[in-house]
Write an enzyme that holds these catalytic residues in place. Structure first.
Site, PDB file in Angstrom:
ATOM      1  N   ASP A   1      13.801  -1.044  -0.773  1.00  0.00           N
ATOM      2  CA  ASP A   1      14.189   0.278  -0.279  1.00  0.00           C
ATOM      3  C   ASP A   1      15.670   0.519  -0.538  1.00  0.00           C
ATOM      4  O   ASP A   1      16.377  -0.350  -1.074  1.00  0.00           O
ATOM      5  CB  ASP A   1      13.834   0.458   1.207  1.00  0.00           C
ATOM      6  CG  ASP A   1      14.598  -0.491   2.134  1.00  0.00           C
ATOM      7  OD1 ASP A   1      15.664  -1.021   1.740  1.00  0.00           O
ATOM      8  OD2 ASP A   1      14.125  -0.702   3.267  1.00  0.00           O
TER       9      ASP A   1
ATOM     10  N   ARG B   1       6.699   0.397   0.896  1.00  0.00           N
ATOM     11  CA  ARG B   1       7.600  -0.217  -0.084  1.00  0.00           C
ATOM     12  C   ARG B   1       6.824  -0.984  -1.154  1.00  0.00           C
ATOM     13  O   ARG B   1       7.184  -0.981  -2.334  1.00  0.00           O
ATOM     14  CB  ARG B   1       8.579  -1.164   0.619  1.00  0.00           C
ATOM     15  CG  ARG B   1       9.649  -0.475   1.439  1.00  0.00           C
ATOM     16  CD  ARG B   1      10.557  -1.488   2.112  1.00  0.00           C
ATOM     17  NE  ARG B   1       9.904  -2.140   3.244  1.00  0.00           N
ATOM     18  CZ  ARG B   1      10.206  -3.370   3.689  1.00  0.00           C
ATOM     19  NH1 ARG B   1      11.116  -4.092   3.063  1.00  0.00           N
ATOM     20  NH2 ARG B   1       9.597  -3.873   4.741  1.00  0.00           N
TER      21      ARG B   1
ATOM     22  N   ASP C   1      10.252   0.749   9.894  1.00  0.00           N
ATOM     23  CA  ASP C   1      11.454   0.154   9.287  1.00  0.00           C
ATOM     24  C   ASP C   1      12.721   0.919   9.651  1.00  0.00           C
ATOM     25  O   ASP C   1      12.675   2.138   9.867  1.00  0.00           O
ATOM     26  CB  ASP C   1      11.320   0.128   7.767  1.00  0.00           C
ATOM     27  CG  ASP C   1      10.344  -0.933   7.281  1.00  0.00           C
ATOM     28  OD1 ASP C   1       9.999  -1.826   8.068  1.00  0.00           O
ATOM     29  OD2 ASP C   1       9.932  -0.853   6.112  1.00  0.00           O
TER      30      ASP C   1
ATOM     31  N   TYR D   1       2.456   9.039   5.953  1.00  0.00           N
ATOM     32  CA  TYR D   1       3.875   9.005   5.616  1.00  0.00           C
ATOM     33  C   TYR D   1       4.207  10.017   4.530  1.00  0.00           C
ATOM     34  O   TYR D   1       3.351  10.367   3.711  1.00  0.00           O
ATOM     35  CB  TYR D   1       4.276   7.617   5.091  1.00  0.00           C
ATOM     36  CG  TYR D   1       4.103   6.481   6.067  1.00  0.00           C
ATOM     37  CD1 TYR D   1       5.142   6.097   6.901  1.00  0.00           C
ATOM     38  CD2 TYR D   1       2.901   5.785   6.138  1.00  0.00           C
ATOM     39  CE1 TYR D   1       4.989   5.034   7.788  1.00  0.00           C
ATOM     40  CE2 TYR D   1       2.732   4.726   7.021  1.00  0.00           C
ATOM     41  CZ  TYR D   1       3.787   4.360   7.843  1.00  0.00           C
ATOM     42  OH  TYR D   1       3.628   3.319   8.727  1.00  0.00           O
TER      43      TYR D   1
END
Length: 282
Positions: free
Chosen positions: A80, A172, A38, A66
């Site tokens: 986000d 997310r 992203d 992550y």
């Protein structure tokens, strides 16, 4: 030019823009990434150059790791920090509540992707429909969360996690779902991909380093493909080079070598060697 780049994509740049930058820097037309990251996120973006751009099916599906920061108390339309605030709450969950919620997601789960995502709905991207104000309903997708770990709690309403998951998992959505399970709201405010398969952030190169070193940063595809090797007899070198019929029985997809040269990924079709992905440097 042929190889893979372990690129450190900066925040604020789309994966497509990163690919375009690499094309211009290297003067190579055939370039593609092995799994979208992203725009808000930074970190490992694996990019294939030349023939190695054909390796999406072999590299994009590897597990990812992550570092993610969840901020509780509000939610945005994109889930986000780049989105517009859609709702707020004063209910901030305890650390124990969040950890229990995170633990309940470990394993195989059916995850609903964010409305603002690259998923297709009747041939159109979900984020394009969402920007038009249309209702976006995406089907759940089976993903796997291999493990999570709380790294720190910078503030009472913030928690930073390390998350290892299967390809296609939306961090997310994890943030959204964990908050919902705790009776709260949350937004992903920071995301860094630290690993994609065998590609690690500690070995990644920035765009600035790529501009300076060019092709010197390319990684040979045979170094990262997790497949067994098949060695074609040396006397068949000329036949292999010119695509002639070679009898062979391979156990699934394998890396094909002949005369100490790497030719690509092959398989057997009716007892005959077939090069599915030709990767030999000319």
């Amino acid at each position: 030019m042929n190889g893979l780049i372990n690129l450190y994509k900066p925040t604020g740049m789309s994966s497509a823009s990163a690919v375009s930058r690499v094309k211009r820097m290297l003067g190579e037309k055939t370039v593609g990434h092995m799994g979208t990251l992203d725009p808000m996120a930074e970190g490992v973006l694996v990019i294939g150059v030349g023939k190695s751009a054909r390796l999406f099916d072999y590299l994009a599906g590897r597990k990812k790791t992550y570092i993610a920061k969840f901020k509780f108390g509000y939610q945005t339309d994109t889930l986000d920090a780049l989105g517009a605030v859609t709702d707020t709450t004063n209910d901030i969950p305890s650390v124990d509540a969040v950890l229990n919620a995170m633990l309940s997601l470990v394993g195989e789960i059916d995850q609903i992707p964010p409305s603002y995502s690259a998923k297709h709905i009747n041939g159109k991207r979900a984020y394009a429909l969402a920007r038009e104000g249309k209702t976006v309903e995406l089907a759940p997708k089976r993903v796997t969360i291999f493990g999570t770990e709380l790294i720190c709690q910078p503030r009472m309403d913030e928690m930073v996690f390390s998350i290892t998951c299967s390809a296609g998992t939306y961090i997310r959505s994890i943030c959204r779902d964990v908050a919902k399970m705790c009776g709260s709201l949350a937004t992903l405010t920071y995301l860094q991909r630290t690993a994609s398969g065998c590609f690690d952030v500690n070995d990644s190169v920035t765009l600035e380093a790529l501009e300076e070193k060019k092709s010197k940063v390319l990684i040979a595809p045979e170094q990262v493909l997790e497949l067994s090797r098949y060695y074609v007899p040396v006397e068949k070198y000329d036949d292999l080079s010119h695509g002639r019929k070679i009898e062979a029985e391979l156990d699934g997809d394998m890396l094909v070598y002949c005369n100490d040269e790497f030719f690509g990924i092959g398989c057997s079709t009716d007892g005959v060697l077939k090069l599915k992905t030709y990767l030999r440097d000319e």
